[in-house]
Design an enzyme around this catalytic site. Structure first.
Site, mmCIF file in Angstrom:
data_model
loop_
_atom_site.group_PDB
_atom_site.id
_atom_site.type_symbol
_atom_site.label_atom_id
_atom_site.label_comp_id
_atom_site.label_asym_id
_atom_site.label_seq_id
_atom_site.Cartn_x
_atom_site.Cartn_y
_atom_site.Cartn_z
ATOM 1 N N HIS A 266 -43.776 -42.716 -5.883
ATOM 2 C CA HIS A 266 -44.837 -43.156 -6.451
ATOM 3 C C HIS A 266 -46.054 -42.588 -6.147
ATOM 4 C CE1 HIS A 266 -41.953 -46.543 -6.518
ATOM 5 N NE2 HIS A 266 -42.634 -47.188 -7.320
ATOM 6 N N GLY A 267 -46.068 -41.605 -5.081
ATOM 7 C CA GLY A 267 -47.372 -41.126 -4.892
ATOM 8 C C GLY A 267 -47.230 -40.253 -3.668
#
Lengths: 462, 360
Positions: free
Chosen positions: A325-326
């Site tokens: 996701h990041g």
């Protein structure tokens, strides 16, 4: 190009027409859809079209080589080409998404005197999604689960605009037959498509944007300035916001694809009615969780080994899922919370626990993890959690409409599916003019109820 | 499913859907209805776009549709809906505030020349005595009568406003409010009328401190009251923009006791955009210098690296690199917002004796 904009509406009208007019001519149709998808992607930043083209070309070539090696029974060669493709895909993700994060952490670890150059690149929209799709294609080829696709078919598959920037992550085995076979132009499921598009727009424009601007953004930016009640409501609000945002996007994507003759897999199935974390992951971002299961958890050994190995595999899968996701520690922590919770669930037998209690526990573990997902930093997440228990003061934000929206959104998760299906059937029996009229009035109502200006979808950044 | 069919003889089964052509017609009908019902909103949004080809096309498309839909009362449902939701503005109230704004400006323009000279003298004397320590003053603020701090502006404010509010509210006798308006600025009051809004804030809340930050959306052509377009950074454009900046500053400083901070634009990653923001900063600085009550806050040195260039990552006080800007190369990150908020607290403390003691 954002879905809830007039620009996309006009773009889609043109693409819809071209899609059905050119469908009898396979080559023209493929070029049309591929060109439209590139135009859609270039709308953000035309430079990244080259990145997408590289992903298409490199994975298609590697896929062909894998197939060639397998036909010659050269398993070693196939493995080599698979490794090359995966390294190339991960390198693309690494450079754009993770390099600065690790370089920064290393610089800080080594001290102020050591300076590792940073790239400071803009993250290409949707890179995590199309990279994962490309990887699933080459891996499935190696596993002989799919056959090699012709170049234009693969190009259409990887760049197909409804799912290009935020999923769902569609497998080649699901898309290839739909690209190859011409759908029946007499049975376009308009009721289902219009319903999904309106539902998605309502979730995004009304629920998600409204909750973000009236509650969530304020609470997470300044937890100390709000009462415990406000902060707790802000956390619940974020759980609803991210669900409405992401599932709203997916609804629109699935609806748009249906109108073009494609059926995408389900990506959300009322996740907040889950009675366990295991159940939650069968309902939340299903295409990502099944990707992680098939291409990471099972190759790691899944649950075939000893218990300790299963726990290790779970934790690795969820942490990497978080990192997908990041590139921040908060996403890693988010993944770890889910991994540890899944481990605890396996350790504890839950047969005797009342379903209501299981639901409360599951929902609150998910909300607890969302705090780390949303907060700007680890310290900021701790501030939010501390404020839930120790922030006196008067409620500034909590209002009846906010409680009502959160309650309504949660209750909607438990709505019986048969009722929804009955409503759709009734709409389907009405003429297309009635459907069109209802669709138009629905658009106006959504625009009326939504706040001014719509923020980009949360999952675009991943 | 049988994939070979004859369009001329096979009739579409209605149970599972409709023929693609009919769906197209139905969809167009829906879009047509939506466009007609929303035509006044669409035209208003098109008119708010920056002066460009896409604006001209949008206005040209929506104008005839609106001119047909409006007399047929097709726009009524939407207008009634806006009114029911409290979205429609009270035109009478806006006119009243605008009149007040214009009066303030006229008075201030008459006094401006006299003020400039005295301000410059004051600044010179401030500079010479800046090293002397100020006497502590008893705080007049209480929880019942808090120091009212506002921060207002464009999307830059959205990214640091709440952080700033959380910092000022660490003192129990301070109340903070952040009011960002995305995509707004001073170039396009037809999109969002900041002078009127600032006047409203002054009248309704009378804040003790106001922090203003504009500019990110302002490097665009300006539309004058007589519908002419002034090309950005041309001499007439600069004169008009200066007038608007001065107008907002005059409204904010109408109460001489009020502390007004005007935050300049930080360096930007894109060279062209950065140059434009520097030109705007010159306007802000020049206008602030002409007014005693306005303190210009320069961000360029705070957000540049050792070579004086834009930097996304900068070392904090412990030497650890942190990301101070977002990946868009424009907005401030969480850390950048914290840095700016701390700077603003220091500036507020410097601007008024006694206030600094509220945040030890």
């Amino acid at each position: 190009m954002l879905f809830p904009t007039l620009a996309f509406g006009l773009f889609f009208v043109a693409v819809y027409l071209l899609n059905w007019l050119t469908r009898p001519h396979p080559l023209v149709w493929r070029i049309t859809i591929f060109g439209s998808s590139l135009f859609f992607y270039a709308w953000w930043n035309w430079r990244f079209v080259f990145l997408l083209l590289w992903a298409i070309t490199s994975n298609w070539c590697a896929g062909n080589q894998i197939d060639k090696c397998l036909r010659l029974q050269n398993t070693q060669g196939a493995r080599g080409w698979l490794r090359t493709a995966i390294v190339s895909d991960l390198a693309m993700l690494g450079v754009f998404k993770y390099y600065d994060f690790f370089a920064l952490e290393l610089s800080n670890l080594l001290g102020a005197d050591t300076s590792i150059p940073l790239l400071e690149l803009t993250l290409p929209v949707g890179v995590s999604f199309f990279t994962f799709q490309a990887m699933s294609y080459v891996i499935d080829l190696k596993r002989r689960l799919v056959k090699p696709m012709p170049f234009l078919d693969f190009a259409v598959y990887l760049s197909f605009f409804p799912q290009l920037v935020a999923g769902p992550i569609v497998r080649a085995s699901e898309m290839a037959p739909q690209i190859a076979q011409r759908p029946d132009p007499r049975t376009v499921p308009s009721t289902e498509a219009f319903h999904l598009i309106l539902r998605g727009l309502f979730k995004k424009v009304v629920i998600s944007s409204w909750l973000a601007s009236t509650l969530v953004d304020n609470v997470f930016a300044n937890p100390d300035g709000h009462s415990s009640h406000d902060v707790l409501l802000g956390v619940y609000g974020y759980a609803i916001q991210i669900y409405a945002d992401f599932s709203g996007y997916t609804d629109i994507a699935i609806g748009v694809a249906l109108l073009l003759g494609f059926r995408f897999p389900t990506n959300f199935d009322c996740p907040y009615r889950a009675l366990s974390l295991r159940d939650f992951w069968k309902r939340w971002h299903i295409t990502l969780s099944s990707w992680l299961r098939d291409y990471l958890y099972i190759p790691l050994g899944g649950n075939r080994g000893r218990n300790s190995e299963t726990y290790r595999n779970l934790l690795i899968t969820m942490v990497l899922g978080g990192l997908w996701h990041g590139s921040t520690w908060n996403f890693v922590i988010w993944g770890m919370i889910h991994g540890v919770a899944l481990m605890i669930e396996r350790l504890l037998p839950n047969r005797d626990i009342h379903p209501m209690f299981r639901w409360v526990i599951t929902f609150h573990v998910v909300c607890f993890a969302w705090v780390f997902f949303r907060a700007e930093s680890f310290a900021a997440a701790l501030d939010v959690l501390a404020a839930i228990f120790s922030s006196p003061g008067n409620d500034q934000i909590s209002s009846f409409p906010i409680v009502l929206v959160i309650g309504f959104a949660l209750a909607a998760q438990f709505a019986p599916k048969s009722e929804v299906a009955r409503l759709k059937n009734r709409l389907n029996r009405s003429g297309i003019a009635t459907q069109g009229l209802a669709f138009g009035i629905g658009l106006v109502l959504i625009d009326l109820l939504g706040p001014d200006g719509v923020a980009p979808f949360i999952y675009f950044q991943f | 499913m049988n994939n070979t069919f004859d369009h001329r003889t096979d009739h579409p089964p209605n149970l599972n859907g409709f023929a693609a052509g009919r769906v197209f017609a139905g969809g167009l009908l829906g879009l047509g209805v939506a466009i007609c019902l929303n035509s006044s909103i669409l035209l208003a949004e098109a008119e708010r776009l920056p002066d460009s080809t896409s604006r001209s096309i949008s206005v040209a498309v929506w104008t005839p549709i609106e001119s047909v839909a409006s007399p047929l009362k097709l726009t009524w449902p939407r207008e009634i809906g806006d009114r029911l939701l409290g979205r429609a503005k009270d035109e009478q109230q806006i006119t009243l505030i605008r009149e007040q704004v214009e009066m303030t400006t006229e008075t201030n323009l008459e006094q401006e020349e006299l003020v400039v000279e005295s301000v410059q003298k004051e600044r010179r004397s401030e500079a010479s005595s800046s090293t002397s320590a100020s006497e502590p003053v008893d705080s007049p603020w209480t929880e019942d009568n808090p120091l009212d701090v506002w921060v207002a502006g464009d999307s830059m404010v959205q990214f640091f406003g709440e952080t700033f509010v959380s910092m000022v509210e660490k003192s129990p006798v301070v109340e903070g409010t952040s009011e960002p308006q995305l995509s707004s600025g001073l170039s396009r009051p037809d999109y969002f009328d900041w002078p009127t809004r600032i006047a409203e804030i002054m009248t309704e809340h009378d804040p003790d401190v106001i922090v203003l930050m504009f500019g990110g959306n302002d490097a665009q052509n300006i539309r004058t009251a007589d519908s002419r377009w002034l090309e950005r950074f041309s001499a007439p454009w600069t004169d008009e923009y200066r007038r608007r900046v001065g107008l907002v500053m005059d409204i904010a400083t109408a109460d001489e006791e009020r502390i007004v901070l005007w935050v300049g634009q930080p360096p930007m990653r894109a060279a062209g955009f950065d140059t434009r923001m520097q030109l705007l900063n010159e306007v802000y600085q020049a206008e602030a210098d002409e007014r005693l009550g306005v303190h210009y806050v320069d961000l360029r040195s705070m957000f540049t690296d050792a070579s004086g260039k834009y930097a996304r990552y900068l070392p904090d006080s412990s030497g650890k690199l942190v990301d101070v800007r977002l990946s868009d190369g424009v907005h401030l990150s969480h850390w950048g917002g914290e840095w700016l908020s701390k700077l603003l607290l220091a500036e507020i403390s410097r601007a008024s004796d006694g206030v600094g003691e509220l945040w030890p």
